[in-house]
Every structure is written in structure tokens, then in C-alpha cells.
Enzyme design. Structure first.
Site, PDB file in Angstrom:
ATOM      1  N   LYS A  86      24.465  27.559  43.212  1.00 31.56           N
ATOM      2  CA  LYS A  86      25.253  28.577  42.510  1.00 31.56           C
ATOM      3  C   LYS A  86      24.853  28.571  41.052  1.00 31.56           C
ATOM      4  O   LYS A  86      24.369  27.557  40.546  1.00 31.56           O
ATOM      5  CB  LYS A  86      26.752  28.260  42.626  1.00 31.56           C
ATOM      6  CG  LYS A  86      27.644  29.462  42.435  1.00 31.56           C
ATOM      7  CD  LYS A  86      27.763  30.300  43.696  1.00 31.56           C
ATOM      8  CE  LYS A  86      28.563  31.548  43.478  1.00 31.56           C
ATOM      9  NZ  LYS A  86      28.864  32.239  44.730  1.00 31.56           N
ATOM     10  N   GLY A 119      42.525  41.330  44.292  1.00 30.58           N
ATOM     11  CA  GLY A 119      41.156  41.409  43.757  1.00 30.58           C
ATOM     12  C   GLY A 119      40.393  42.519  44.443  1.00 30.58           C
ATOM     13  O   GLY A 119      39.649  42.294  45.390  1.00 30.58           O
ATOM     14  N   GLY A 149      37.717  44.245  44.214  1.00 28.79           N
ATOM     15  CA  GLY A 149      36.340  44.392  43.741  1.00 28.79           C
ATOM     16  C   GLY A 149      35.399  44.622  44.900  1.00 28.79           C
ATOM     17  O   GLY A 149      35.803  45.194  45.927  1.00 28.79           O
ATOM     18  N   ASN A 150      34.168  44.149  44.787  1.00 31.22           N
ATOM     19  CA  ASN A 150      33.187  44.376  45.849  1.00 31.22           C
ATOM     20  C   ASN A 150      33.708  43.852  47.192  1.00 31.22           C
ATOM     21  O   ASN A 150      33.815  44.602  48.170  1.00 31.22           O
ATOM     22  CB  ASN A 150      31.853  43.703  45.469  1.00 31.22           C
ATOM     23  CG  ASN A 150      30.830  43.814  46.581  1.00 31.22           C
ATOM     24  OD1 ASN A 150      31.089  43.415  47.716  1.00 31.22           O
ATOM     25  ND2 ASN A 150      29.673  44.361  46.289  1.00 31.22           N
ATOM     26  N   ALA A 151      34.041  42.555  47.235  1.00 29.85           N
ATOM     27  CA  ALA A 151      34.455  41.949  48.498  1.00 29.85           C
ATOM     28  C   ALA A 151      35.779  42.555  48.984  1.00 29.85           C
ATOM     29  O   ALA A 151      35.888  43.000  50.132  1.00 29.85           O
ATOM     30  CB  ALA A 151      34.573  40.438  48.329  1.00 29.85           C
ATOM     31  N   GLY A 152      36.788  42.585  48.092  1.00 28.92           N
ATOM     32  CA  GLY A 152      38.132  43.010  48.489  1.00 28.92           C
ATOM     33  C   GLY A 152      38.224  44.475  48.874  1.00 28.92           C
ATOM     34  O   GLY A 152      38.857  44.825  49.878  1.00 28.92           O
TER      35      GLY A 152
HETATM   36  P1  NAD Z   1      33.950  41.695  41.775  1.00 25.37           P
HETATM   37  O1  NAD Z   1      33.681  41.432  40.348  1.00 25.37           O
HETATM   38  O2  NAD Z   1      33.321  42.865  42.426  1.00 25.37           O
HETATM   39  O3  NAD Z   1      35.521  41.804  42.029  1.00 25.37           O
HETATM   40  C1  NAD Z   1      36.437  40.883  41.560  1.00 25.37           C
HETATM   41  C2  NAD Z   1      37.777  41.617  41.506  1.00 25.37           C
HETATM   42  O4  NAD Z   1      38.811  40.654  41.218  1.00 25.37           O
HETATM   43  C3  NAD Z   1      37.845  42.670  40.400  1.00 25.37           C
HETATM   44  O5  NAD Z   1      38.471  43.832  40.905  1.00 25.37           O
HETATM   45  C4  NAD Z   1      38.730  42.014  39.332  1.00 25.37           C
HETATM   46  O6  NAD Z   1      39.434  42.975  38.588  1.00 25.37           O
HETATM   47  C5  NAD Z   1      39.636  41.202  40.216  1.00 25.37           C
HETATM   48  N1  NAD Z   1      40.304  40.106  39.500  1.00 25.37           N
HETATM   49  C6  NAD Z   1      39.819  39.282  38.552  1.00 25.37           C
HETATM   50  N2  NAD Z   1      40.785  38.447  38.119  1.00 25.37           N
HETATM   51  C7  NAD Z   1      41.894  38.754  38.826  1.00 25.37           C
HETATM   52  C8  NAD Z   1      43.216  38.266  38.842  1.00 25.37           C
HETATM   53  N3  NAD Z   1      43.584  37.271  38.035  1.00 25.37           N
HETATM   54  N4  NAD Z   1      44.101  38.819  39.720  1.00 25.37           N
HETATM   55  C9  NAD Z   1      43.740  39.826  40.546  1.00 25.37           C
HETATM   56  N5  NAD Z   1      42.502  40.341  40.561  1.00 25.37           N
HETATM   57  C10 NAD Z   1      41.595  39.806  39.725  1.00 25.37           C
HETATM   58  O7  NAD Z   1      33.584  40.318  42.523  1.00 25.37           O
HETATM   59  P2  NAD Z   1      33.303  40.100  44.076  1.00 25.37           P
HETATM   60  O8  NAD Z   1      31.840  40.042  44.263  1.00 25.37           O
HETATM   61  O9  NAD Z   1      34.136  41.001  44.908  1.00 25.37           O
HETATM   62  O10 NAD Z   1      33.843  38.596  44.227  1.00 25.37           O
HETATM   63  C11 NAD Z   1      35.226  38.292  44.452  1.00 25.37           C
HETATM   64  C12 NAD Z   1      35.328  36.949  45.162  1.00 25.37           C
HETATM   65  O11 NAD Z   1      34.591  37.017  46.366  1.00 25.37           O
HETATM   66  C13 NAD Z   1      34.735  35.768  44.359  1.00 25.37           C
HETATM   67  O12 NAD Z   1      35.474  34.607  44.636  1.00 25.37           O
HETATM   68  C14 NAD Z   1      33.345  35.650  44.948  1.00 25.37           C
HETATM   69  O13 NAD Z   1      32.820  34.345  44.786  1.00 25.37           O
HETATM   70  C15 NAD Z   1      33.650  35.976  46.400  1.00 25.37           C
HETATM   71  N6  NAD Z   1      32.471  36.385  47.165  1.00 25.37           N
HETATM   72  C16 NAD Z   1      31.794  37.544  46.876  1.00 25.37           C
HETATM   73  C17 NAD Z   1      30.664  37.870  47.623  1.00 25.37           C
HETATM   74  C18 NAD Z   1      29.910  39.150  47.404  1.00 25.37           C
HETATM   75  O14 NAD Z   1      28.941  39.379  48.136  1.00 25.37           O
HETATM   76  N7  NAD Z   1      30.315  40.004  46.507  1.00 25.37           N
HETATM   77  C19 NAD Z   1      30.222  37.007  48.636  1.00 25.37           C
HETATM   78  C20 NAD Z   1      30.950  35.859  48.907  1.00 25.37           C
HETATM   79  C21 NAD Z   1      32.076  35.553  48.159  1.00 25.37           C
END
Ligand code: NAD
Length: 430
Positions: free
Chosen positions: A120, A232, A234-237
């Protein structure tokens, strides 16, 4: 508005004094080692990252000043294949956080049974307050600093929080310029035009949906009548929400860094994505009402997905969780203490190293396509993802039944067990 921003800042500061994620990761490892009756020497090897690199990154800012950022790349273990893991940009990045995320990547690639180790990276920065030019210069300086230790057969980075396909393109270009090759397999999560895989952008959310569908079968939850909430968006959620609703469940709650909302009638995830794109937040979505983060996590829904950052489900929150299934799209959202409470209360946990492994599974498929110079359709990619993650779910569920443990321990038994076997077989050099 200013006051609200300060409250949010305070919540984020409080989050930073929450438990050390690497200590959580070591505690999870200790539990798995006990069940596996691991040799103490192997346990010790698995409790230490193989390499940790800290780099200082001087960057010319738009106002003419020079700012020095700190970046990390932690290569945890490569017994099963090259190191693999994302790069995070966030003000709260710490070396211990990166170490924890690198350890989880090691168990995750193992649970998914793909031939990778775990790594990482991260930079302590606030990309929301940086221009595109500043972000590009910082990214390229970081890429140059880690170029000696990455490569298609060494260590393959990918996106994570606040990094995206454009970030990957800059890293690829910097690496290629330094080594004098066009080597798309050095990084995954690339734009399609540079050898990215179809389906990679939605893979984490999609994979999490496939595991949720399996969990619903095991727990006899009728998805057609189910409800869910996502912390959250974002991308994943957001992708998780958009794809899960096609199986029937209604999205009742969502949040991002600016706040949390709920709607009894349910919200269309695609419309919520459009609203967030337009306004910068889920807050203010028509027909919704604002709630606290705690209320969101304790909503009366069937499925809850923490999809933001680490340490969001603490013991106090866990005691009030009403969801039957938790799908951990985020890495490390639940502390070990909270885990015990959820398990005792009968909550079915789909742990991070299983639930969000869709991202790294499709990263692996992207890497294979790059190495073979042969590209698949999105349907082909999605069906390979479904097969791999469903099989991982079944391995983990079978281990949890066999050892009579919760799903997280089951996943750790599978993930750590495979890595331990590879480490034992390789032996200790010299
Ligand atoms: P992202 O930046 O696209 O989204 C993150 C989201 O979380 C944003 O909408 C942000 O506003 C929100 N956020 C931040 N702080 C917050 C809080 N205190 N309360 C509520 N929401 C909050 O990131 P992502 O890529 O979706 O990653 C999110 C999680 O998923 C991380 O833990 C990451 O390690 C994990 N993850 C992502 C991937 C991927 O392919 N994108 C793969 C595996 C794991």
C-alpha cells in the site's frame, strides 16, 4: 455553514485519535495464527512488513512556494506473487495506517486466490485543496521516488481514496519515462485508453454486491424486500449502491465527508450520484433529511455498508447496529472490539478482505490483459469477477463453519493460511 464545517473537521480529528489500524491488523493476525496453530517464526514474519519506504516530495505550488510532502510505500509480503496495493491521498495518512492497509492487501489477494502479495502507498496531503497542476507534480515526484521498487513483476500500485485513473496515468507516464519502456502492467486502475480494464471502475462495488447476494442467501434475507445504507458515497460505496439496488433492495441512507442523509421512502442511487456530482455532497438530496453519522450506522436496515475510512464502527456504534448484514466496502472500518459485539449480536459480517476484493480481482484481470496484450469485454470481466469472488465467499464461509468462528476470522484463516504456507515452503533466506 462555517460552523458545520468546523464540526465535521472536529469529527475527523477525533477519528485520527481512534485505535491504531496496524494494531488492529496485528490483533486480527494473532487470532488467525491461534486458529491455524501457526509456527511462532512464521507468525513473526507475517507480523512485519518486508519493506517500508518513506519519501520526501518537494513540490512547486501554484503560488511559487515549495512545499515538502511525505509519502510512503509499504511492501508487506510477496510470497504468493508481486506486491499489489493502492495509493491513498489524505491528510490523515500515517505510516501505521499504510502498514495496516498493506497487511490487509496481503490477506485479501490470498483470500481472492490471485497470485499477488500485498502493499500500500500513501501521501499526507489534502487533494481537495490542491490544484490539478499541484496534484500532478506531487504525483509525478512520488512516482519517480518509488520507481526503483515498483514494476510489473515487483510491485503494481492502483488507486485508493482520493486517487483515480488520471493519477494512475501520471504514475505510468513517469515510470515509463524513467525506465524507457511502455509498460502498462506496472499499474492498474488506468484509463481505458492506456490499457485499463473495462469494468475496473465499478469492480469494488460490484464485487461487494456479489458477496452480499451470497450472504443474503446464507441468512435467508429476501433482497427484493430488503433495505440498506451506505457510509461514504464514493467510488466503492456509490457503485455498491447503484448495483445492489438492481437486485431489489432500497437505499434508505447515505453519507459522505460533508454529512449523512436518510429517506424512509428510499432513494435512487443513480440520482444521488448525479446530485453529489452537481453539488459536491449527498446532503440536500430532494426528499431526504439530514441525520448524524451515528444514526446512519445504526439505521433500521437489512444491509449496512461502511465504505469510507477505517475505524467508523467502534464498540459504542456496534452496540446499536440493527443491520443483519454488514458489507465492508471500506478497509478496516470495524475495530476488533466492535467485531466481537456485532458477532455476539448475530450480525453477519462480510469482512473487508472479502467484501472489497472485487477491486483487486479486476486489477489482476487488467494486469493479465496488459501482459498478454489481449483485451476482454466488460461482460467477460464481470463474469470472471463474479466467479472468483463467489468462490472466495464460499471458501471463507466454509472456514467459518469448520472452525466455528465469525466470517472475519474465517477470512483471516483462509488468507493468512495460504500466505503462511507459501512463506513456509519458500523457507528463510539465507
Ligand atoms: P473515494 O474517495 O471515491 O470515496 C470515499 C468517500 O468517503 C467519499 O464520498 C468521501 O466523501 C467519504 N468520506 C470521507 N470521510 C468520511 C466520513 N468521515 N464520513 C462519511 N463519509 C466520508 O474512495 P473509495 O475508493 O470509494 O474508497 C473508500 C473505501 O473503500 C476506502 O477504505 C478504500 O480503501 C476502500 N476500497 C476502495 C477500493 C476501490 O477500488 N476504490 C478497493 C478496495 C477498497
Amino acid at each position: 455553514m462555517a460552523q458545520k464545517y468546523e464540526v465535521r473537521q472536529l469529527q475527523q480529528t477525533q477519528q485520527q485519535v481512534k485505535p491504531n489500524p496496524f494494531e488492529n491488523a496485528l490483533e486480527q493476525l494473532r487470532i488467525a495464527a491461534e486458529h491455524l496453530k501457526l509456527d511462532e517464526g512464521i507468525h513473526q514474519i507475517l507480523a512485519h512488513p518486508k519493506r517500508q519506504l518513506t519519501v520526501s516530495l518537494p513540490v512547486k505550488m501554484d503560488d511559487g512556494s515549495t512545499k515538502v510532502f511525505t509519502g510512503y510505500r509499504v511492501q508487506y509480503n510477496d510470497a504468493r506473487g508481486p506486491f499489489k496495493g493502492g495509493i491513498r491521498y489524505h491528510p490523515g495518512v500515517t505510516l501505521d495506517e499504510v502498514k495496516a492497509l498493506a497487511a490487509w492487501m496481503t490477506w485479501k489477494t490470498s483470500v481472492a486466490n490471485i497470485p499477488y502479495g500485498g502493499a500500500k502507498g500513501g501521501i499526507i496531503c489534502d487533494p481537495k485543496h490542491m490544484s490539478a497542476g499541484e496534484n500532478e507534480r506531487m504525483t509525478r515526484r512520488f512516482a519517480a521516488s518509488i520507481t526503483p521498487i515498483i514494476g510489473p513483476y515487483k510491485d503494481i500500485p492502483a488507486p485508493d481514496v482520493y486517487t483515480n485513473s488520471q493519477t494512475m496515468a501520471w504514475i505510468l507516464d513517469t515510470y515509463n519515462t524513467i525506465v524507457g519502456l511502455m509498460s502498462p502492467a506496472v499499474i492498474t486502475g488506468k484509463p481505458i485508453s492506456l490499457g485499463g480494464s473495462l469494468g475496473r471502475d465499478k469492480a469494488t462495488g460490484r464485487g461487494a454486491v456479489y458477496t452480499t447476494v451470497e450472504a443474503a442467501k446464507v441468512n435467508k434475507v429476501d433482497l427484493k424486500k430488503a433495505t440498506f445504507a451506505v457510509q461514504g458515497f464514493g467510488n466503492a460505496g456509490a457503485n455498491f449502491a447503484e448495483i445492489l439496488q438492481t437486485y431489489g433492495p432500497k437505499l434508505r441512507g447515505a453519507s459522505d465527508s460533508k454529512g449523512a442523509i436518510m429517506s424512509k421512502a428510499g432513494m435512487d442511487a443513480a440520482k444521488l450520484v448525479a446530485h453529489k456530482e452537481k453539488t459536491g455532497s449527498v446532503v440536500g438530496f430532494p426528499g431526504s433529511q439530514e441525520i448524524s453519522d451515528k444514526e446512519l450506522l445504526q439505521m433500521d436496515v437489512d444491509i449496512l455498508s461502511p465504505a469510507a475510512l477505517e475505524n467508523s464502527i467502534l464498540p459504542d456504534i456496534a452496540r446499536g447496529v440493527k443491520a443483519k448484514i454488514i458489507t465492508e466496502c471500506a478497509n478496516g472500518p470495524t475495530t476488533p472490539e466492535a467485531d466481537k459485539i456485532l458477532h455476539a449480536n448475530g450480525v453477519f459480517m462480510i469482512p473487508d478482505i472479502l467484501a472489497n476484493s472485487g477491486g483487486v480481482i479486476v486489477s489482476y484481470l487488467e494486469w493479465v490483459q496488459n501482459l498478454e496484450r489481449n483485451y476482454w469485454t466488460e461482460d467477460e470481466v464481470n463474469s470472471m469477477l463474479e466467479k472468483k469472488i463467489t468462490s472466495a465467499f464460499r471458501d471463507v464461509h466454509a472456514a467459518s463453519l469448520k472452525h466455528n468462528v465469525d466470517m472475519r476470522t474465517g477470512a483471516m484463516i483462509v488468507g493468512v493460511g495460504r500466505v503462511a504456507e507459501a512463506v513456509r515452503t519458500l523457507g528463510v533466506f539465507p
